[in-house]
Scaffold this motif. Sequence first.
Motif, short mmCIF file in Angstrom:
data_model
loop_
_atom_site.label_atom_id
_atom_site.label_comp_id
_atom_site.label_asym_id
_atom_site.label_seq_id
_atom_site.Cartn_x
_atom_site.Cartn_y
_atom_site.Cartn_z
N LEU A 78 3.27 -58.63 -81.22
CA LEU A 78 2.64 -57.40 -80.74
C LEU A 78 2.92 -56.28 -81.73
CD1 LEU A 78 3.65 -57.48 -76.95
CD2 LEU A 78 1.34 -57.85 -77.86
N PRO A 79 1.98 -55.34 -81.88
CA PRO A 79 2.24 -54.21 -82.79
C PRO A 79 3.20 -53.20 -82.16
CG PRO A 79 -0.13 -54.51 -82.33
CD PRO A 79 0.63 -55.29 -81.32
N ALA A 80 4.06 -52.65 -82.96
CA ALA A 80 4.98 -51.60 -82.48
C ALA A 80 4.18 -50.38 -82.04
CB ALA A 80 5.96 -51.22 -83.58
N GLY A 81 4.50 -49.87 -80.85
CA GLY A 81 3.93 -48.61 -80.42
C GLY A 81 2.52 -48.64 -79.90
N VAL A 114 -3.31 -56.49 -95.46
CA VAL A 114 -4.05 -57.52 -96.18
C VAL A 114 -4.16 -58.81 -95.37
CG1 VAL A 114 -3.42 -56.62 -98.44
CG2 VAL A 114 -1.94 -58.31 -97.36
N MET A 115 -3.42 -58.91 -94.29
CA MET A 115 -3.38 -60.15 -93.51
C MET A 115 -3.95 -59.97 -92.11
SD MET A 115 0.04 -62.44 -92.81
CE MET A 115 0.04 -63.85 -91.71
N ASP A 116 -4.04 -58.73 -91.63
CA ASP A 116 -4.44 -58.48 -90.25
C ASP A 116 -5.95 -58.51 -90.07
OD1 ASP A 116 -1.76 -58.09 -89.81
OD2 ASP A 116 -1.88 -55.91 -89.98
N GLY A 117 -6.40 -59.21 -89.00
CA GLY A 117 -7.80 -59.24 -88.64
C GLY A 117 -8.19 -57.98 -87.89
N PRO A 118 -9.46 -57.90 -87.43
CA PRO A 118 -9.97 -56.66 -86.84
C PRO A 118 -9.25 -56.20 -85.57
CG PRO A 118 -11.57 -58.47 -86.67
CD PRO A 118 -10.52 -58.91 -87.61
N VAL A 119 -8.86 -57.12 -84.70
CA VAL A 119 -8.21 -56.73 -83.45
C VAL A 119 -6.88 -56.04 -83.73
CG1 VAL A 119 -7.14 -57.56 -81.31
CG2 VAL A 119 -9.35 -58.47 -82.04
N ILE A 120 -6.07 -56.65 -84.59
CA ILE A 120 -4.77 -56.06 -84.92
C ILE A 120 -4.96 -54.80 -85.77
CG2 ILE A 120 -2.60 -56.44 -86.16
CD1 ILE A 120 -2.71 -59.36 -85.25
N GLN A 121 -5.93 -54.81 -86.67
CA GLN A 121 -6.18 -53.60 -87.47
C GLN A 121 -6.56 -52.42 -86.58
OE1 GLN A 121 -8.53 -53.45 -91.00
NE2 GLN A 121 -8.07 -55.56 -91.57
N GLN A 122 -7.42 -52.65 -85.60
CA GLN A 122 -7.83 -51.58 -84.70
C GLN A 122 -6.64 -51.04 -83.91
OE1 GLN A 122 -10.96 -53.50 -82.48
NE2 GLN A 122 -12.28 -53.63 -84.28
N VAL A 173 -7.51 -63.89 -92.61
CA VAL A 173 -6.77 -62.91 -91.83
C VAL A 173 -6.56 -63.42 -90.42
CG1 VAL A 173 -7.65 -60.99 -93.20
CG2 VAL A 173 -8.92 -61.72 -91.16
N THR A 174 -5.73 -62.70 -89.68
CA THR A 174 -5.44 -63.08 -88.31
C THR A 174 -6.70 -62.96 -87.44
OG1 THR A 174 -4.80 -60.82 -87.76
CG2 THR A 174 -3.06 -62.31 -88.50
N GLY A 175 -6.70 -63.71 -86.34
CA GLY A 175 -7.83 -63.65 -85.42
C GLY A 175 -7.89 -64.90 -84.57
N THR A 176 -8.55 -64.81 -83.41
CA THR A 176 -8.70 -65.99 -82.56
C THR A 176 -9.79 -66.89 -83.13
OG1 THR A 176 -10.28 -64.85 -81.13
CG2 THR A 176 -7.96 -64.75 -80.50
N VAL A 236 -2.63 -59.32 -78.45
CA VAL A 236 -2.98 -57.92 -78.69
C VAL A 236 -4.26 -57.56 -77.93
CG1 VAL A 236 -3.55 -56.20 -80.45
CG2 VAL A 236 -1.85 -57.97 -80.94
N ALA A 237 -5.22 -58.48 -77.90
CA ALA A 237 -6.45 -58.25 -77.14
C ALA A 237 -6.15 -58.13 -75.65
CB ALA A 237 -7.44 -59.37 -77.40
N ALA A 238 -5.22 -58.94 -75.16
CA ALA A 238 -4.84 -58.86 -73.75
C ALA A 238 -4.20 -57.52 -73.44
CB ALA A 238 -3.89 -60.00 -73.39
N LEU A 239 -3.36 -57.06 -74.34
CA LEU A 239 -2.71 -55.75 -74.17
C LEU A 239 -3.75 -54.64 -74.17
CD1 LEU A 239 -0.21 -53.94 -73.99
CD2 LEU A 239 0.06 -54.20 -76.48
N ARG A 240 -4.68 -54.72 -75.08
CA ARG A 240 -5.75 -53.73 -75.17
C ARG A 240 -6.57 -53.67 -73.87
NH1 ARG A 240 -10.10 -56.05 -78.82
NH2 ARG A 240 -10.44 -57.19 -76.88
N ASP A 241 -6.87 -54.83 -73.32
CA ASP A 241 -7.80 -54.89 -72.19
C ASP A 241 -7.13 -54.78 -70.82
OD1 ASP A 241 -9.79 -55.27 -74.07
OD2 ASP A 241 -9.79 -57.46 -73.87
#
Length: 258
Positions: free
Chosen positions: A23-26, A58-66, A181-184, A236-241
């Motif tokens: 999970l991303p910090a913060g 450089v490694m993070d996909g769109p969900v984590i980048q957002q 990059v990361t992603g489902t 991260v998507a679950a946390l977002r939603d």
Amino acid sequence: MSKTAAAIDAAKAQGRSAFIGYLPAGYPDKDTSIAAAIALVENGADVLEIGIPYSDPVMDGPVIQQATTAVLQRGFRIDEVFEIVEAVTDATGAAVLVMTYYNIIDRMGADEFARRLAAAGGAGAITPDLIPDEADDWIAATEKYGLDRVFLSAPTSTPQRVARIAELSRGFVYGVSLMGVTGTRDAVSDVAESVVKAAKGAGAERVCVGLGVSTRAHVEEIGAYADGVIVGTALVAALRDGGAAAVGRLAAELSGRP
């Protein structure tokens, strides 16, 4: 033995691979990120990864980048990472790793970063863009403060590089299941098992696989040959939603808890 290695070995003793959640910090705020991390542990995560938001990943996909972009835009400060690690460690006793691009460590100073991470109860760090050949300062700092250091081994890593990664990693080797990059994804890369075999053949005691893992079926498939399975984007998507509660529900599903 390292705290991370002990958690992975405890899972193995139970006849399963370790479940590692990212999970991303913060995100979306400090208190919710702590609650979500605690929910992860309470619902089956053996090891936690707390990602440090970074402006040029450089490694993070769109969900984590957002997610990390939102954290940076609200005025994130690096001190929050250590506060989150301390809060989660105090509440759960889990092995908590930070995942960070090395520029953040280098800017603070390897020794100071390691000192603060250890003081917060952190188990160590995953540094996706740091290769062992350029890691002398970080290796010295982690040795000094008893922290794990996790290097990445990819499908394109040479035998010589894999050998160095296996030699110098502490805790586990992070096996990258695909180039990208990361992603489902719908299916696990067919090269993931070969990455694990190469690292094991080079002497790595524990290899955990990440990138593209999002379902219980993926966890079971990878768990048949890896010591741990790393899930990030789906959580991260679950946390977002759905907030921390949704993270807990998905963690229970991924870990196979009833």
